[in-house]
Design an enzyme around this catalytic site. Structure first.
Site, PDB file in Angstrom:
ATOM      1  CG  LEU A  64     -73.778  35.588  -9.597  1.00 10.95           C
ATOM      2  CD1 LEU A  64     -75.257  36.122  -9.746  1.00 10.95           C
ATOM      3  CD2 LEU A  64     -72.624  36.348 -10.082  1.00 10.95           C
ATOM      4  N   GLY A  65     -70.632  33.775  -5.729  1.00  5.69           N
ATOM      5  CA  GLY A  65     -70.536  33.563  -4.487  1.00  5.69           C
ATOM      6  C   GLY A  65     -69.695  34.827  -3.731  1.00  5.69           C
ATOM      7  CG  ASN A  99     -60.854  24.904  -1.090  1.00  8.01           C
ATOM      8  OD1 ASN A  99     -59.917  25.353  -1.290  1.00  8.01           O
ATOM      9  ND2 ASN A  99     -62.418  25.366  -1.412  1.00  8.01           N
ATOM     10  N   GLY A 107     -73.174  30.743  -3.878  1.00  2.57           N
ATOM     11  CA  GLY A 107     -74.148  31.032  -2.946  1.00  2.57           C
ATOM     12  C   GLY A 107     -75.216  32.192  -3.265  1.00  2.57           C
ATOM     13  CG  HIS A 134     -64.912  31.063  -9.628  1.00  3.40           C
ATOM     14  ND1 HIS A 134     -65.339  32.418  -9.848  1.00  3.40           N
ATOM     15  CD2 HIS A 134     -64.525  31.078  -8.378  1.00  3.40           C
ATOM     16  CE1 HIS A 134     -65.177  33.265  -8.571  1.00  3.40           C
ATOM     17  NE2 HIS A 134     -64.659  32.065  -7.787  1.00  3.40           N
ATOM     18  CD  GLU A 189     -66.191  25.723  -6.636  1.00  2.94           C
ATOM     19  OE1 GLU A 189     -66.989  25.781  -5.686  1.00  2.94           O
ATOM     20  OE2 GLU A 189     -65.477  26.424  -7.086  1.00  2.94           O
ATOM     21  CD  GLU A 192     -75.472  26.624  -5.782  1.00  2.00           C
ATOM     22  OE1 GLU A 192     -75.803  26.164  -4.603  1.00  2.00           O
ATOM     23  OE2 GLU A 192     -74.446  26.468  -6.235  1.00  2.00           O
ATOM     24  CG  ASN A 193     -78.574  29.793  -1.710  1.00  2.00           C
ATOM     25  OD1 ASN A 193     -79.535  28.706  -1.573  1.00  2.00           O
ATOM     26  ND2 ASN A 193     -77.473  29.671  -1.323  1.00  2.00           N
ATOM     27  NE  ARG A 222     -61.811  38.269  -4.387  1.00  2.00           N
ATOM     28  CZ  ARG A 222     -61.691  37.086  -4.770  1.00  2.00           C
ATOM     29  NH1 ARG A 222     -61.524  36.922  -5.866  1.00  2.00           N
ATOM     30  NH2 ARG A 222     -62.014  36.112  -4.137  1.00  2.00           N
ATOM     31  NE  ARG A 252     -61.027  26.458  -5.448  1.00  2.00           N
ATOM     32  CZ  ARG A 252     -62.155  26.865  -5.312  1.00  2.00           C
ATOM     33  NH1 ARG A 252     -62.899  26.554  -4.401  1.00  2.00           N
ATOM     34  NH2 ARG A 252     -62.622  27.696  -6.159  1.00  2.00           N
ATOM     35  CG  ASP A 290     -73.927  37.702   4.299  1.00  2.00           C
ATOM     36  OD1 ASP A 290     -74.789  37.612   3.437  1.00  2.00           O
ATOM     37  OD2 ASP A 290     -73.564  36.831   5.129  1.00  2.00           O
ATOM     38  CG  MET A 291     -76.613  39.394  -2.098  1.00  2.00           C
ATOM     39  SD  MET A 291     -76.553  40.919  -2.478  1.00  2.00           S
ATOM     40  CE  MET A 291     -75.414  40.876  -4.041  1.00  2.00           C
ATOM     41  NE  ARG A 292     -76.961  34.840   3.603  1.00  2.00           N
ATOM     42  CZ  ARG A 292     -76.207  33.996   4.163  1.00  2.00           C
ATOM     43  NH1 ARG A 292     -76.704  32.414   4.479  1.00  2.00           N
ATOM     44  NH2 ARG A 292     -74.868  33.757   4.302  1.00  2.00           N
TER      45      ARG A 292
END
Ligand code: AMP
Length: 407
Positions: free
Chosen positions: A210-211, A10, A329, A182, A380, A332-333, A242, A94, A284-286
């Site tokens: 949701l990554g 990939n 990401g 996706h 994937e 899942e988290n 984006r 991919r 980064d969402m975190r």
């Protein structure tokens, strides 16, 4: 087909991710996964075994790994050393865009490669890198079977209403369509649901991938009905960098009145917007969840708001919804984001089971929730490995059946 290894590749603009799967058992087993980041700048190879323990972590000079073909060569050398005596059966890639022509994985021969090159204008930021990896393998090992697996393919069977824009018809005929992306992730989830969530697998399901790239897909009976990404991976919900859906009038204004070039708009839309643009801090969402700055919070609020809005829209497409699935990401988290989205979907009849959500259990809604919500990790790479293995096995079988003359 003899037992052996399947390599999954990939590629991005400056990175190459790879996974190695072993055939022979009932299901393919992942052996190692790795990546080379910083191609052309600060190349670094990292490889982990199937349990996640680091096997290699090594920096290279930028001159050693200038481009994707050098990265492929490096991976090839490492694999040959590491798996000496074992046979590599095929390489699965991919590939972001299959256009209208490719609605399933395909073995890449010269005519297919040429057809994939013609699709570069539809995905100029991704397709050339995907094809660079295929070309590099063809140059060094021309006999090695290579299979292209497309991000668009899973959506090709969506209804025509999900495929069009209200533009003059000739635009549709020349390829201005809602392709959706996706697809390998959604296909994996659709295949996993009968085991993980059998009560919704054949029903109306919205999958939230949701990554750092993010989209939603409406499934009925495991088939794509509609999705939030369209002609490009820009549309739909906001992402790391984006913006998601944006009034095209904004772009006309920026180009016409502020003189922004298409290159500047491309950078704005692919690199500078989304969570990063809104927060001014990070994609980064975190980090945003840990940060109390008002715009970090605004970016998170907007992310949740737009996802809830699109879930409503896809629920309308499906005529109701039986289940919501979170993956990738963030999905899942992040229990926090899941809780907020499920909370915003209370009107659909969704009730969160807080402990289950905190523990990322497969089902995160209460037993009496009218609509259930789930956490299903995507894979994937395994999807690509399965497709690649299945396709080369079929080709091999056809050859055997016809005494070696099949394509
Ligand atoms: P992916 O592209 O699927 O690897 O997802 C990357 C995104 O997942 C990034 O925005 C990460 O910040 C986000 N992510 C990963 N782990 C967590 C977590 N525990 N909480 C919130 N976001 C997370």
């Amino acid at each position: 087909m003899n037992n052996g290894l399947i390599l999954v590749v990939n590629t991005g603009s400056s990175s190459l991710k790879f996974s190695l799967f072993r055939t022979g058992g009932d299901v393919l087993q992942q052996d190692v996964r790795g990546q080379i980041d910083g191609v052309g700048s600060q190349p670094r190879l990292m490889v982990k075994d199937h349990a996640g323990s680091t096997l290699v972590e090594r920096d290279f000079a930028d001159t050693e790994v200038r481009e994707i073909k050098d990265a492929i060569a490096l991976v090839g050398t490492w694999l040959r050393d590491q798996f000496e005596g074992e046979s590599l059966l095929a390489v699965g890639h991919r590939v972001v865009h299959g256009g209208t022509e490719f609605s399933r994985p395909v073995r890449v021969d010269a005519p297919v490669f040429n057809a994939l090159e013609k699709l570069i204008p539809l995905a100029p930021l991704h397709q050339p890198h995907n094809l660079a990896a295929i070309r590099a393998v063809r140059e060094t090992q021309p006999e090695m079977p290579q299979v292209a697996c497309f991000d668009t393919a899973f959506h090709r069977s969506h209804p025509q209403l999900a495929d069009i824009y209200a533009l003059p018809w000739e635009y549709y005929e020349t390829g201005i369509r809602r392709y959706g992306f996706h697809g390998l992730s959604y296909e994996y989830i659709a295949a996993a649901l009968p085991q993980t969530a059998p009560e919704i697998a054949n029903g109306r399901v919205i999958v939230a991938h949701l990554g750092s790239g993010a989209s939603l897909c409406a499934l009925r009976d495991g088939k794509s009905q509609d999705s939030t990404m369209g002609f490009s991976p820009l549309d739909g919900i906001p992402m790391g960098t984006r913006p998601g859906g944006i009034d095209p009038g904004v772009l006309l204004y920026l180009a016409g009145q502020r003189g922004m070039s298409s290159a500047a708009l491309e950078k704005l839309l692919y690199k500078d917007s989304g969570l990063l643009g809104l927060s001014g801090l990070s994609n980064d969402m975190r980090m945003l969840l840990e940060n109390h700055a008002p715009r970090a919070q605004l970016a998170v609020d907007y992310f949740v708001h737009r996802i809830a809005k699109e879930i409503g829209s896809l629920a309308a497409v499906l005529g109701g919804v039986d289940g919501l699935v979170f993956t990738a990401g963030i999905g899942e988290n992040s229990a926090v984001i899941r809780a907020r989205i499920v909370g915003a979907c209370a009107w659909l009849g969704m009730t969160l089971a807080a402990d289950a959500n905190q523990n990322s259990e497969p089902c995160i809604t209460t037993a009496d929730s009218m609509v259930s919500a789930w956490v299903v990790p995507t894979n994937e790479e395994l999807m690509i490995a399965n497709h690649t293995h299945a396709l080369i096995t079929r080709i091999q079988q056809a050859k055997t059946d016809t005494g070696g003359s099949a394509p």
